[in-house]
Design a protein around this motif. Structure first.
Motif, PDB file in Angstrom:
ATOM      1  N   SER A   2       0.822  -1.204   0.000  1.00  0.00           N
ATOM      2  CA  SER A   2       0.000   0.000   0.000  1.00  0.00           C
ATOM      3  C   SER A   2       0.857   1.255   0.000  1.00  0.00           C
ATOM      4  O   SER A   2       1.959   1.271   0.528  1.00  0.00           O
ATOM      5  CB  SER A   2      -0.889  -0.005   1.241  1.00  0.00           C
ATOM      6  N   HIS A   3       0.322   2.304  -0.567  1.00  0.00           N
ATOM      7  CA  HIS A   3       0.995   3.597  -0.570  1.00  0.00           C
ATOM      8  C   HIS A   3       0.196   4.613   0.214  1.00  0.00           C
ATOM      9  O   HIS A   3       0.190   5.778  -0.102  1.00  0.00           O
ATOM     10  CB  HIS A   3       1.223   4.066  -2.012  1.00  0.00           C
ATOM     11  N   GLU A   7      -4.495   6.019  -1.414  1.00  0.00           N
ATOM     12  CA  GLU A   7      -4.453   4.993  -2.457  1.00  0.00           C
ATOM     13  C   GLU A   7      -5.437   3.868  -2.159  1.00  0.00           C
ATOM     14  O   GLU A   7      -6.140   3.393  -3.053  1.00  0.00           O
ATOM     15  CB  GLU A   7      -3.047   4.421  -2.616  1.00  0.00           C
ATOM     16  N   ASN A  11      -8.417   2.908  -4.593  1.00  0.00           N
ATOM     17  CA  ASN A  11      -8.500   1.528  -5.089  1.00  0.00           C
ATOM     18  C   ASN A  11      -9.879   0.939  -4.800  1.00  0.00           C
ATOM     19  O   ASN A  11     -10.463   0.249  -5.643  1.00  0.00           O
ATOM     20  CB  ASN A  11      -7.428   0.649  -4.438  1.00  0.00           C
TER      21      ASN A  11
END
Length: 150
Positions: A2-3, A7, A11
């Motif tokens: 994960s960022h 994000e 997503n």
């Protein structure tokens, strides 16, 4: 993998859009709009991306997607796509973390003879703006894609 929270949120929004509108012709324009909004607002203006504007821009009903996002179904979809990513063979090991990094990666793989302005700019150390999939950039993208795959 994960960022960050943003994000994960985006997503999940995209997973919900695919779930709500399973036809590629319905969900893809929404996802493309979101990606463009995120690149423009977050990377260059350093503000939270107004991704919800894509519903209005594309005249889409937002409630089904936002309901999914807030529900257990949204989390379920997020985990489903994460599991698919983890199971990829060969394994998924790299995510371009910014546009220049991604374009640099593509330019290094490019073996064609046609000049690609984004590659020339990066080689000269200049900053570039991300491109959307317009007719003009699509032709450059197809040039790069065909060169990489050959």
């Amino acid at each position: 993998m994960s960022h960050g929270k943003l994000e994960c949120l985006l997503n999940t929004v995209q997973a919900c859009a695919i779930d709500v509108w399973p036809d590629l012709n319905e969900y893809f324009p929404f996802i493309k709009c979101m990606e463009n909004v995120v690149l423009d607002s977050f990377l260059y203006k350093r503000q939270y991306p107004p991704w919800k504007t894509c519903f209005e821009k594309l005249k889409l009903e937002a409630k089904s997607v936002t309901d999914c996002l807030k529900s257990a179904r949204g989390k379920e979809l997020e985990f489903l796509y994460a599991a698919e990513t983890i199971a990829l063979q060969p394994p998924h090991t790299y995510v371009p973390w910014d546009c220049e990094n991604f374009i640099s990666y593509i330019c290094k793989a490019y073996k064609g003879t046609a000049a690609v302005p984004a590659c020339n700019a990066i080689l000269k150390g200049r900053k570039i703006r991300p491109f959307g999939f317009t007719k003009r950039s699509n032709s450059k993208l197809s040039t790069i894609t065909s060169a990489i795959s050959s």
